[in-house]
Each structure stands twice: as structure tokens, then as C-alpha cells.
Design an enzyme around this catalytic site. Structure first.
Site, PDB file in Angstrom:
ATOM      1  N   GLY A  13     -23.212 -39.610 -40.992  1.00  0.00           N
ATOM      2  CA  GLY A  13     -22.582 -38.663 -41.829  1.00  0.00           C
ATOM      3  C   GLY A  13     -22.681 -39.175 -43.252  1.00  0.00           C
ATOM      4  O   GLY A  13     -21.772 -39.150 -44.084  1.00  0.00           O
ATOM      5  N   SER A  15     -24.423 -37.344 -45.648  1.00  0.00           N
ATOM      6  CA  SER A  15     -24.687 -36.301 -46.628  1.00  0.00           C
ATOM      7  C   SER A  15     -23.872 -35.805 -47.576  1.00  0.00           C
ATOM      8  O   SER A  15     -24.146 -35.233 -48.894  1.00  0.00           O
ATOM      9  CB  SER A  15     -25.305 -35.034 -45.635  1.00  0.00           C
ATOM     10  OG  SER A  15     -24.349 -34.818 -44.716  1.00  0.00           O
ATOM     11  N   SER A  38     -25.368 -33.786 -39.906  1.00  0.00           N
ATOM     12  CA  SER A  38     -25.345 -32.919 -38.727  1.00  0.00           C
ATOM     13  C   SER A  38     -26.241 -31.692 -38.922  1.00  0.00           C
ATOM     14  O   SER A  38     -26.907 -31.252 -38.330  1.00  0.00           O
ATOM     15  CB  SER A  38     -23.927 -32.514 -38.476  1.00  0.00           C
ATOM     16  OG  SER A  38     -23.629 -31.692 -37.832  1.00  0.00           O
ATOM     17  N   SER A 143      -8.783 -44.103 -40.105  1.00  0.00           N
ATOM     18  CA  SER A 143      -7.909 -43.436 -41.193  1.00  0.00           C
ATOM     19  C   SER A 143      -6.585 -44.099 -41.136  1.00  0.00           C
ATOM     20  O   SER A 143      -5.850 -44.482 -39.925  1.00  0.00           O
ATOM     21  CB  SER A 143      -7.747 -41.939 -40.672  1.00  0.00           C
ATOM     22  OG  SER A 143      -6.789 -41.273 -41.261  1.00  0.00           O
ATOM     23  N   TYR A 156      -7.125 -35.764 -33.881  1.00  0.00           N
ATOM     24  CA  TYR A 156      -7.708 -36.828 -35.079  1.00  0.00           C
ATOM     25  C   TYR A 156      -6.861 -38.114 -34.817  1.00  0.00           C
ATOM     26  O   TYR A 156      -7.749 -39.059 -34.939  1.00  0.00           O
ATOM     27  CB  TYR A 156      -7.612 -36.023 -36.257  1.00  0.00           C
ATOM     28  CG  TYR A 156      -8.147 -36.672 -37.590  1.00  0.00           C
ATOM     29  CD1 TYR A 156      -9.417 -36.715 -37.739  1.00  0.00           C
ATOM     30  CD2 TYR A 156      -7.248 -37.359 -38.364  1.00  0.00           C
ATOM     31  CE1 TYR A 156     -10.072 -37.350 -38.796  1.00  0.00           C
ATOM     32  CE2 TYR A 156      -7.979 -38.104 -39.558  1.00  0.00           C
ATOM     33  CZ  TYR A 156      -9.279 -38.129 -39.610  1.00  0.00           C
ATOM     34  OH  TYR A 156      -9.852 -38.631 -40.646  1.00  0.00           O
ATOM     35  N   ALA A 158      -5.618 -39.632 -32.166  1.00  0.00           N
ATOM     36  CA  ALA A 158      -6.056 -40.301 -31.314  1.00  0.00           C
ATOM     37  C   ALA A 158      -7.395 -40.786 -31.318  1.00  0.00           C
ATOM     38  O   ALA A 158      -7.644 -41.915 -30.919  1.00  0.00           O
ATOM     39  CB  ALA A 158      -5.963 -39.313 -30.101  1.00  0.00           C
ATOM     40  N   LYS A 160      -8.822 -41.695 -34.242  1.00  0.00           N
ATOM     41  CA  LYS A 160      -8.968 -42.770 -35.194  1.00  0.00           C
ATOM     42  C   LYS A 160      -8.252 -43.957 -34.543  1.00  0.00           C
ATOM     43  O   LYS A 160      -8.535 -45.223 -35.020  1.00  0.00           O
ATOM     44  CB  LYS A 160      -8.392 -42.301 -36.444  1.00  0.00           C
ATOM     45  CG  LYS A 160      -9.144 -40.962 -37.306  1.00  0.00           C
ATOM     46  CD  LYS A 160     -10.540 -41.500 -37.485  1.00  0.00           C
ATOM     47  CE  LYS A 160     -11.352 -40.535 -37.980  1.00  0.00           C
ATOM     48  NZ  LYS A 160     -12.717 -40.992 -38.529  1.00  0.00           N
ATOM     49  N   ILE A 189      -8.261 -39.446 -49.601  1.00  0.00           N
ATOM     50  CA  ILE A 189      -9.683 -39.749 -50.098  1.00  0.00           C
ATOM     51  C   ILE A 189     -10.126 -38.074 -50.489  1.00  0.00           C
ATOM     52  O   ILE A 189     -10.252 -37.134 -49.825  1.00  0.00           O
ATOM     53  CB  ILE A 189     -10.953 -40.463 -49.437  1.00  0.00           C
ATOM     54  CG1 ILE A 189     -10.062 -41.667 -49.051  1.00  0.00           C
ATOM     55  CG2 ILE A 189     -11.975 -40.512 -50.387  1.00  0.00           C
ATOM     56  CD1 ILE A 189      -9.735 -42.581 -49.818  1.00  0.00           C
TER      57      ILE A 189
HETATM   58  P1  NAP Z   1     -16.485 -35.004 -44.902  1.00  0.00           P
HETATM   59  O1  NAP Z   1     -16.802 -34.686 -46.495  1.00  0.00           O
HETATM   60  O2  NAP Z   1     -16.371 -33.558 -44.000  1.00  0.00           O
HETATM   61  O3  NAP Z   1     -18.187 -35.292 -44.407  1.00  0.00           O
HETATM   62  C1  NAP Z   1     -18.388 -35.603 -43.180  1.00  0.00           C
HETATM   63  C2  NAP Z   1     -19.814 -36.060 -42.927  1.00  0.00           C
HETATM   64  O4  NAP Z   1     -20.037 -36.208 -41.453  1.00  0.00           O
HETATM   65  C3  NAP Z   1     -20.980 -35.121 -43.254  1.00  0.00           C
HETATM   66  O5  NAP Z   1     -21.962 -35.818 -43.817  1.00  0.00           O
HETATM   67  C4  NAP Z   1     -21.457 -34.501 -42.009  1.00  0.00           C
HETATM   68  O6  NAP Z   1     -22.443 -34.009 -41.882  1.00  0.00           O
HETATM   69  C5  NAP Z   1     -21.198 -35.602 -40.940  1.00  0.00           C
HETATM   70  N1  NAP Z   1     -20.880 -35.168 -39.832  1.00  0.00           N
HETATM   71  C6  NAP Z   1     -20.032 -34.227 -39.290  1.00  0.00           C
HETATM   72  N2  NAP Z   1     -20.306 -34.142 -37.710  1.00  0.00           N
HETATM   73  C7  NAP Z   1     -21.068 -34.829 -37.487  1.00  0.00           C
HETATM   74  C8  NAP Z   1     -21.987 -35.307 -36.279  1.00  0.00           C
HETATM   75  N3  NAP Z   1     -21.475 -34.596 -34.929  1.00  0.00           N
HETATM   76  N4  NAP Z   1     -22.978 -36.034 -36.264  1.00  0.00           N
HETATM   77  C9  NAP Z   1     -23.599 -36.473 -37.461  1.00  0.00           C
HETATM   78  N5  NAP Z   1     -22.782 -36.223 -38.706  1.00  0.00           N
HETATM   79  C10 NAP Z   1     -21.534 -35.602 -38.486  1.00  0.00           C
HETATM   80  O7  NAP Z   1     -15.757 -36.062 -44.631  1.00  0.00           O
HETATM   81  P2  NAP Z   1     -15.140 -37.198 -45.279  1.00  0.00           P
HETATM   82  O8  NAP Z   1     -13.880 -37.012 -45.866  1.00  0.00           O
HETATM   83  O9  NAP Z   1     -16.388 -37.737 -46.352  1.00  0.00           O
HETATM   84  O10 NAP Z   1     -14.897 -38.342 -44.254  1.00  0.00           O
HETATM   85  C11 NAP Z   1     -15.750 -39.283 -43.769  1.00  0.00           C
HETATM   86  C12 NAP Z   1     -15.157 -40.260 -42.799  1.00  0.00           C
HETATM   87  O11 NAP Z   1     -13.821 -40.897 -43.084  1.00  0.00           O
HETATM   88  C13 NAP Z   1     -14.709 -39.530 -41.630  1.00  0.00           C
HETATM   89  O12 NAP Z   1     -14.554 -40.133 -40.202  1.00  0.00           O
HETATM   90  C14 NAP Z   1     -13.063 -38.941 -41.785  1.00  0.00           C
HETATM   91  O13 NAP Z   1     -12.381 -38.779 -40.446  1.00  0.00           O
HETATM   92  C15 NAP Z   1     -12.755 -40.525 -42.424  1.00  0.00           C
HETATM   93  N6  NAP Z   1     -11.463 -40.310 -43.458  1.00  0.00           N
HETATM   94  C16 NAP Z   1     -11.723 -39.367 -44.317  1.00  0.00           C
HETATM   95  C17 NAP Z   1     -10.369 -39.220 -45.249  1.00  0.00           C
HETATM   96  C18 NAP Z   1     -10.289 -38.567 -46.249  1.00  0.00           C
HETATM   97  O14 NAP Z   1      -9.295 -38.491 -47.020  1.00  0.00           O
HETATM   98  N7  NAP Z   1     -11.361 -37.752 -46.806  1.00  0.00           N
HETATM   99  C19 NAP Z   1      -9.341 -40.276 -44.852  1.00  0.00           C
HETATM  100  C20 NAP Z   1      -9.332 -41.059 -43.737  1.00  0.00           C
HETATM  101  C21 NAP Z   1     -10.523 -41.345 -43.101  1.00  0.00           C
HETATM  102  P3  NAP Z   1     -22.936 -32.442 -42.443  1.00  0.00           P
HETATM  103  O15 NAP Z   1     -22.844 -32.481 -44.005  1.00  0.00           O
HETATM  104  O16 NAP Z   1     -24.338 -32.295 -41.999  1.00  0.00           O
HETATM  105  O17 NAP Z   1     -22.025 -31.542 -41.859  1.00  0.00           O
END
Ligand code: NAP
Length: 248
Positions: A13, A15, A38, A143, A156, A158, A160, A189
Site C-alpha cells: 500500500g 501508492s 491495489s 492503529s 477494523y 479487531a 488491528k 494521521i
Molecule cells: P490510505 O491513504 O487509504 O492508503 C491505503 C493504501 O493501501 C493505498 O496505497 C492502497 O492502494 C493500499 N491498499 C488498499 N487495499 C489493498 C490491498 N488489498 N492490497 C494492496 N494494497 C492495498 O490509508 P492510510 O491512511 O495511508 O493508512 C495506511 C495504514 O495505516 C493502514 O493499514 C491504516 O489502517 C493504518 N492507519 C492509518 C491511520 C490514519 O489515521 N490514516 C491511523 C492508524 C492506522 P490503492 O491506492 O491502489 O487503493
């Protein structure tokens, strides 16, 4: 010498959001970067170009982290392209929020598959390579919600929380082979994942955080640099909260 020079990292992930932030900071610290996505082909190719300006080896792969067979193939492909894998960052994740009363079975299963099963898929696929190398650092993105729970996010939370149990078990299984497994638990974030929240909710989040701001992908990436580098060579089985003090 840069902190991650000579190391190859694979980031799921990459991108967008946090994964993209990690890819950029890792390249800056000298790591070769393989990252997955993805469906965002255009942003992946754009990021590839940007990362190459740091003079490191870079390649993006379209691969569904929730698929066991695609994860196996991905690791085979990355090994052909990069020769070794020193760091695995299991970052790919999704949300499908709803109160339990309204949550369908599909929304539960999908979140568990993409967020938790993916960590099993990728760790299993990379294990043999790291065992052979007798070194490796695995970083799993949990998370604060996995640590403390959140109304409307039982699927979510569960997934994490599951990541934390999985990661600690791998630390115990693979520690004798110098393979480390740690978790980062980001707080709030500001990425696309959180951009769907309304401004009022976002403001109330911000004001409840001791450091009085949402985190950036770079805040998470910097913690990943530490856990990926040899600076943390005696740290495994841990969960690092990177949350501006939220869980204090
Ligand atoms: P995001 O902006 O939604 O980006 C998600 C990334 O995961 C994208 O690159 C997406 O690819 C990729 N992805 C989704 N489904 C996939 C799959 N089945 N196989 C491969 N890649 C996949 O999310 P983010 O906020 O950066 O979060 C990244 C991680 O941090 C996640 O695990 C999230 O739960 C965790 N997190 C985030 C926060 C927050 O506040 N943002 C807080 C705690 C934890 P595409 O671009 O192709 O869709």
C-alpha cells in the site's frame, strides 16, 4: 553512510498516504524500495519516478495483499528484481466503518482479509528469504484503535488488535534467527483514509491530542526508519504508539 543504505524494503500500500510517506523517507535514507498498490496505477508510476531521484532502486507492483497466492508471487518477483529483502512493511489497510447493528458480514470479512490476513500472507511469503539471510525487520501497521477499540470500527479494531498478537508471536518464533517483528500504532494521521471525516470531527480529534495536531505520514515514516534500521537491533515484539500522546 545513510541509515538504510544497502537495504531493500517492501512496503504494501505504497501508492498513497502513510505508505507513500514511508517510501519517500526510506528512499531519502538510501533504501531500495519495492512497493505495492491495489488499483492506483497512475500515482504508483508517479511515485516510482519521484523515488528514483534519490538514486535508489525502485519498483511498484500491483498486488492484492489479501491474496495468499498473489503475495507469494510478489515476493518471488521482488527477489528477481532486487535479490534480497531486508525490511517488510505491512501497511496496506482499509476501513468499512459501521456500528455492529448495521455491519454486514461482508464488511467484517473484507476488513479482516485486507488488514490482517494480508500480514499473514506477506510474512509467510517473506519468511524463507529472511531465514536464509539470518536477518530481517518486519514492521506491521496497527492503529490506536487496535489498542483501545473504537465505536463504529469493531471490524477494523479487531483486525488491528489481531496484528499485534500476530506480530508478537512472530517475534518469539523468529527472534533466534535475528528476524525482528514490531508494530507501529498510528494515532490520527491526516491522509485520504481520514479525509472522509467531517471538519468538526477532525477538529475535535485534533484538540483531544496532547500535541494538538494530527500526525503526518512523515511522522510514521520516521518511526519506521528507526525500526527498520540497525539502530533498533535489540528491539522486537514491541508496539510503538505514534500518536501525539493520544493514548497517554
Ligand atoms: P490510505 O491513504 O487509504 O492508503 C491505503 C493504501 O493501501 C493505498 O496505497 C492502497 O492502494 C493500499 N491498499 C488498499 N487495499 C489493498 C490491498 N488489498 N492490497 C494492496 N494494497 C492495498 O490509508 P492510510 O491512511 O495511508 O493508512 C495506511 C495504514 O495505516 C493502514 O493499514 C491504516 O489502517 C493504518 N492507519 C492509518 C491511520 C490514519 O489515521 N490514516 C491511523 C492508524 C492506522 P490503492 O491506492 O491502489 O487503493
Amino acid at each position: 553512510m545513510k541509515l538504510l543504505e544497502g537495504k531493500t524494503a517492501i512496503i504494501t500500500g505504497g501508492s498513497r498516504g502513510i505508505g507513500k510517506g514511508i517510501a519517500l523517507v526510506f528512499a531519502e535514507y538510501g533504501a531500495n524500495v519495492a512497493f505495492t498498490y491495489s488499483s492506483s496505477v497512475d500515482s504508483a508510476l508517479e511515485l516510482e519516478k519521484e523515488l528514483k531521484t534519490f538514486g535508489v532502486k525502485v519498483k511498484s507492483y500491483k498486488s492484492n495483499a489479501a491474496s495468499y497466492s498473489e503475495s507469494q508471487k510478489l515476493i518471488d518477483d521482488v527477489l528477481i528484481d532486487f535479490d534480497s529483502i531486508d525490511i517488510l512493511i505491512n501497511n496496506a489497510g482499509i476501513t468499512k466503518d459501521n456500528l455492529l447493528m448495521r455491519m454486514g458480514e461482508e464488511d467484517f470479512d473484507k476488513v479482516i482479509e485486507v488488514n490482517l490476513k494480508s500480514v499473514f500472507n506477506m510474512t509467510k511469503a517473506v519468511q524463507r528469504t529472511m531465514l536464509k539471510q539470518r536477518k530481517g525487520s518486519i514492521i506491521n501497521m496497527s492503529s490506536v484503535v487496535g489498542v483501545k477499540g473504537n465505536a463504529g470500527q469493531s471490524n477494523y479494531a479487531a483486525s488491528k488488535a489481531g496484528i499485534i498478537g500476530f506480530s508478537k508471536s512472530i517475534a518469539l518464533e523468529l527472534g533466534s534467527r535475528n528476524i525482528r517483528s514490531n508494530v507501529i500504532a498510528p494515532g490520527f494521521i491526516e491522509t485520504e483514509m481520514t479525509s472522509s471525516l467531517n471538519e468538526e470531527t477532525v477538529d475535535s480529534w485534533r484538540s483531544s491530542i496532547p500535541l494538538k495536531r494530527g500526525g503526518s505520514p512523515k511522522d510514521i515514516a520516521n518511526a519506521c526508519v528507526f525500526l527498520a534500521s540497525d539502530l533498533s537491533s535489540y528491539i522486537t515484539g514491541q508496539t510503538l504508539n505514534v500518536d501525539g500522546g493520544m493514548l497517554t
